[in-house]
Structure formats: structure tokens, C-alpha cells
Write an enzyme that holds these catalytic residues in place. Sequence first.
Site, PDB file in Angstrom:
ATOM      1  N   CYS A   1     -11.369 -13.170  48.253  1.00  0.00           N
ATOM      2  CA  CYS A   1     -10.498 -12.465  47.305  1.00  0.00           C
ATOM      3  C   CYS A   1     -10.137 -11.045  47.749  1.00  0.00           C
ATOM      4  O   CYS A   1      -9.395 -10.351  47.065  1.00  0.00           O
ATOM      5  CB  CYS A   1     -11.142 -12.435  45.914  1.00  0.00           C
ATOM      6  SG  CYS A   1     -12.496 -11.260  45.788  1.00  0.00           S
TER       7      CYS A   1
ATOM      8  N   ALA B   1     -51.913   1.291  56.408  1.00  0.00           N
ATOM      9  CA  ALA B   1     -52.102  -0.141  56.166  1.00  0.00           C
ATOM     10  C   ALA B   1     -52.345  -0.910  57.464  1.00  0.00           C
ATOM     11  O   ALA B   1     -53.193  -1.805  57.504  1.00  0.00           O
ATOM     12  CB  ALA B   1     -50.864  -0.703  55.461  1.00  0.00           C
TER      13      ALA B   1
ATOM     14  N   SER C   1     -47.628   1.254  48.056  1.00  0.00           N
ATOM     15  CA  SER C   1     -46.659   1.507  46.980  1.00  0.00           C
ATOM     16  C   SER C   1     -47.071   2.718  46.159  1.00  0.00           C
ATOM     17  O   SER C   1     -48.250   2.890  45.854  1.00  0.00           O
ATOM     18  CB  SER C   1     -46.541   0.287  46.062  1.00  0.00           C
ATOM     19  OG  SER C   1     -45.625   0.574  45.014  1.00  0.00           O
ATOM     20  N   SER C   2     -46.075   3.524  45.782  1.00  0.00           N
ATOM     21  CA  SER C   2     -46.383   4.696  44.958  1.00  0.00           C
ATOM     22  C   SER C   2     -46.603   4.295  43.495  1.00  0.00           C
ATOM     23  O   SER C   2     -47.033   5.104  42.690  1.00  0.00           O
ATOM     24  CB  SER C   2     -45.238   5.715  45.066  1.00  0.00           C
ATOM     25  OG  SER C   2     -44.027   5.101  44.651  1.00  0.00           O
TER      26      SER C   2
ATOM     27  N   CYS D   1     -14.654  -9.073  50.954  1.00  0.00           N
ATOM     28  CA  CYS D   1     -14.673 -10.506  50.635  1.00  0.00           C
ATOM     29  C   CYS D   1     -13.542 -11.235  51.356  1.00  0.00           C
ATOM     30  O   CYS D   1     -12.384 -10.819  51.280  1.00  0.00           O
ATOM     31  CB  CYS D   1     -14.588 -10.728  49.130  1.00  0.00           C
ATOM     32  SG  CYS D   1     -14.671 -12.479  48.706  1.00  0.00           S
TER      33      CYS D   1
ATOM     34  N   CYS E   1     -15.429 -12.478  42.901  1.00  0.00           N
ATOM     35  CA  CYS E   1     -15.176 -13.929  42.841  1.00  0.00           C
ATOM     36  C   CYS E   1     -16.456 -14.742  43.005  1.00  0.00           C
ATOM     37  O   CYS E   1     -16.394 -15.968  42.986  1.00  0.00           O
ATOM     38  CB  CYS E   1     -14.138 -14.334  43.884  1.00  0.00           C
ATOM     39  SG  CYS E   1     -14.787 -14.376  45.571  1.00  0.00           S
TER      40      CYS E   1
ATOM     41  N   HIS F   1     -37.383  -7.353  44.341  1.00  0.00           N
ATOM     42  CA  HIS F   1     -36.125  -6.611  44.451  1.00  0.00           C
ATOM     43  C   HIS F   1     -35.106  -7.330  45.344  1.00  0.00           C
ATOM     44  O   HIS F   1     -34.203  -6.706  45.889  1.00  0.00           O
ATOM     45  CB  HIS F   1     -36.393  -5.186  44.946  1.00  0.00           C
ATOM     46  CG  HIS F   1     -37.180  -4.368  43.958  1.00  0.00           C
ATOM     47  ND1 HIS F   1     -37.848  -3.219  44.274  1.00  0.00           N
ATOM     48  CD2 HIS F   1     -37.407  -4.563  42.629  1.00  0.00           C
ATOM     49  CE1 HIS F   1     -38.448  -2.729  43.187  1.00  0.00           C
ATOM     50  NE2 HIS F   1     -38.206  -3.538  42.187  1.00  0.00           N
TER      51      HIS F   1
HETATM   52  P1  OAD Z   1     -42.442   4.471  47.849  1.00  0.00           P
HETATM   53  O1  OAD Z   1     -41.676   5.084  48.957  1.00  0.00           O
HETATM   54  O2  OAD Z   1     -42.259   5.014  46.484  1.00  0.00           O
HETATM   55  O3  OAD Z   1     -44.004   4.571  48.154  1.00  0.00           O
HETATM   56  C1  OAD Z   1     -44.526   4.208  49.400  1.00  0.00           C
HETATM   57  C2  OAD Z   1     -46.002   4.536  49.418  1.00  0.00           C
HETATM   58  O4  OAD Z   1     -46.530   4.086  50.644  1.00  0.00           O
HETATM   59  C3  OAD Z   1     -46.317   6.029  49.314  1.00  0.00           C
HETATM   60  O5  OAD Z   1     -47.255   6.258  48.283  1.00  0.00           O
HETATM   61  C4  OAD Z   1     -46.908   6.384  50.686  1.00  0.00           C
HETATM   62  O6  OAD Z   1     -47.997   7.287  50.614  1.00  0.00           O
HETATM   63  C5  OAD Z   1     -47.413   5.044  51.171  1.00  0.00           C
HETATM   64  N1  OAD Z   1     -47.409   4.891  52.637  1.00  0.00           N
HETATM   65  C6  OAD Z   1     -46.553   5.418  53.545  1.00  0.00           C
HETATM   66  N2  OAD Z   1     -46.860   4.998  54.791  1.00  0.00           N
HETATM   67  C7  OAD Z   1     -47.948   4.191  54.657  1.00  0.00           C
HETATM   68  C8  OAD Z   1     -48.745   3.458  55.578  1.00  0.00           C
HETATM   69  N3  OAD Z   1     -48.491   3.444  56.893  1.00  0.00           N
HETATM   70  N4  OAD Z   1     -49.791   2.742  55.083  1.00  0.00           N
HETATM   71  C9  OAD Z   1     -50.072   2.742  53.752  1.00  0.00           C
HETATM   72  N5  OAD Z   1     -49.352   3.419  52.843  1.00  0.00           N
HETATM   73  C10 OAD Z   1     -48.297   4.129  53.290  1.00  0.00           C
HETATM   74  O7  OAD Z   1     -42.142   2.899  47.911  1.00  0.00           O
HETATM   75  P2  OAD Z   1     -42.306   1.787  46.790  1.00  0.00           P
HETATM   76  O8  OAD Z   1     -43.501   1.995  45.954  1.00  0.00           O
HETATM   77  O9  OAD Z   1     -42.133   0.482  47.468  1.00  0.00           O
HETATM   78  O10 OAD Z   1     -36.562   0.082  44.586  1.00  0.00           O
HETATM   79  O11 OAD Z   1     -41.015   2.054  45.930  1.00  0.00           O
HETATM   80  C11 OAD Z   1     -40.693   1.194  44.889  1.00  0.00           C
HETATM   81  C12 OAD Z   1     -39.207   1.018  44.749  1.00  0.00           C
HETATM   82  O12 OAD Z   1     -38.567   2.305  44.692  1.00  0.00           O
HETATM   83  C13 OAD Z   1     -38.527   0.358  45.897  1.00  0.00           C
HETATM   84  O13 OAD Z   1     -38.635  -1.059  45.880  1.00  0.00           O
HETATM   85  C14 OAD Z   1     -37.101   0.783  45.725  1.00  0.00           C
HETATM   86  C15 OAD Z   1     -37.332   2.260  45.459  1.00  0.00           C
HETATM   87  O14 OAD Z   1     -36.370   2.914  44.772  1.00  0.00           O
HETATM   88  C16 OAD Z   1     -35.247  -0.101  44.442  1.00  0.00           C
HETATM   89  O15 OAD Z   1     -34.450   0.300  45.258  1.00  0.00           O
HETATM   90  C17 OAD Z   1     -34.862  -0.841  43.190  1.00  0.00           C
HETATM   91 ZN    ZN Z   2     -14.481 -12.230  46.410  1.00  0.00          ZN
END
Ligand code: OAD
Ligand code: ZN
Length: 259
Positions: free
Chosen positions: A158, A240, A197-198, A155, A134, A123
Site C-alpha cells: 500500500c 552475567a 534487568s533494572s 510497504c 494494510c 516485548h
Molecule cells: P535496562 O537497561 O533498564 O537495565 C539493564 C540492567 O542490566 C541494568 O540494571 C544494568 O546494571 C544491568 N547490566 C548491564 N550490563 C550487565 C552485564 N554485563 N551483566 C549483568 N547485568 C548487566 O534494561 P531492561 O531492564 O531490559 O522496553 O529494560 C526494560 C525495558 O525498558 C526494555 O525491554 C525496553 C526498555 O525501554 C521497551 O522498549 C518497551
Molecule cells: Zn501496507
Amino acid sequence: MLESSDIEKINRAAEILAKSKYAVVFTGAGISAESGIPTFRGEDGLWKKYDPEEVASIQGFRRNPRAFWEFSMELMKKTSAEPNPAHYAIAELEKMGIVKAVITQNIDMLHQRAGSRKVYELHGSIEKLKCLDCREEYTWEDFTDLIQNSEIPRCRVCGSWYVKPKVVLFGEPLPSTVLYQAIEESRRADAFLVVGSSLVVYPAAELPYIAKSNGAKMIIVNDECTIADSIFDVVIHGKAGVILPKIVEKVKEIRGSMS
Ligand code: OAD
Ligand code: ZN
């Protein structure tokens, strides 16, 4: 205190990693939670407070860059955030020759700051900015003072208000080379470790399935259940920053007894 079932799972995870030839790590916001950076989903998640369509989509940014910047200021806390023991544990596994690549959805650069060298940022990151009008490029440092005063970057070439960090917003494609490389790494992995990650945002969340279908042994360390838990051989629910150093400790023990 860890329960004995957790210790047993930590041992199984360590065994998989110690025996692997090509381990790949995939991380999300949860790995940086213990560094003080808020996650997106869950109880205290950012999406409870902000509408992602408004503040984190390319259409929202075009409509109202100020809303995006106000949201980003909250995330800016990350500029002072430090890597935590989970980031360091992954960097250590890379130094030991076990982890070959880190694929992250995070834009905070904490993996690199902890010493990980091969990091694929699906990301993007906050390091660089670009004028959408620009195409002039900037670094974060160019605007740090301004942002600290809660002012919005404009910017210098521009005059456009559409100076956007090179992060992927909703409605934007992922950087194609990085995505391609991440898919290749996931295919190649014989062990695949997901941390914090969720697993609900695509295409990133596809990568564990790619690794699984190519025969990788699958491990997840996440605070809560995810919708993909059933594809993992080892599922550890916990922090983690607590679990990963314990896995590394055990990997060292196993490696020591193997040599
Ligand atoms: P999420 O916020 O969806 O998920 C985070 C996960 O981490 C959850 O399942 C929590 O239970 C877990 N969690 C929280 N604290 C923790 C800890 N101390 N140790 C282990 N696990 C823990 O985040 P992402 O999966 O990264 O994208 O979300 C994916 C994408 O959604 C992001 O990159 C972002 C967002 O919208 C964009 O903005 C394009
Ligand atoms: Zn510009």
C-alpha cells in the site's frame, strides 16, 4: 577475580537451582550487554542519547517513523551480535532439565540462537514486521538490504511508511497471550532467576513479585542494584557472562554428588 562473598552467593544460587523442580529465568537488556548490544538505562544507556518518547513510543513512530528507524539502526548492531556465555549457560540449564522457561524483555533473539527452546518474548522480536495501514506482514530479511543502506522500509502493498517491527513500543500493550503465559510460568516457578534487568518497566517487572508471592526462591544476577533487590534471596552484582557459567559449573557439581 571473584571475591569469596561472590563465590558463596554463586554456590547458594546453584544449590537453589539444582534442587528446584521448576526454575524460570527472566532477562533484560543486561544479559545482551556482553554481546555488544547497548542497554537502555545506566551510564552508557540508550536513553541518555535518545528520548524514548520520540524514538520508542507508538506515538513517536506515528509522528516520525524516520526517528524510530534511525534509533533502530543503532540497535541493528544486534543483527550481527552473537549470544554470549550467559545466554549459553541458560540454554544449558534448560537442557539439564532445570530451567523450564525463559521470559525475556529483549527483542534480539539471542536466547533462541544460544539454544533455549521455551522463550517468551514479552516485548516481541525484530523477526517480523507489519504494515500498520494494510496489515501486510514482512520478515526482517525482506528489508535487510534496504536498512543496511540506511533507507526506511515502505510497504510494498500500500506504499505506507508505517511498516513497524513487531516489537512493543511505549504506549502499546504487551502481546496478551505471551504475557498470560509468562504470568503462569512465574506462578509455577519454585526458583526464579533474574538476569540483567533494572526491573523498572511494567508490566514485565511485576513477574518477579508474582513468583515471590507464590513461594519461589529468588535469585538476581545484575551489574548494579535494582529497586527490587530486597525481594531476592540471593543478590549477585556482576557480569552475567562471568557469573552464570560459574553457577552452571556448580550446579553440575551438586547434581553429580546428588546422583
Ligand atoms: P535496562 O537497561 O533498564 O537495565 C539493564 C540492567 O542490566 C541494568 O540494571 C544494568 O546494571 C544491568 N547490566 C548491564 N550490563 C550487565 C552485564 N554485563 N551483566 C549483568 N547485568 C548487566 O534494561 P531492561 O531492564 O531490559 O522496553 O529494560 C526494560 C525495558 O525498558 C526494555 O525491554 C525496553 C526498555 O525501554 C521497551 O522498549 C518497551
Ligand atoms: Zn501496507
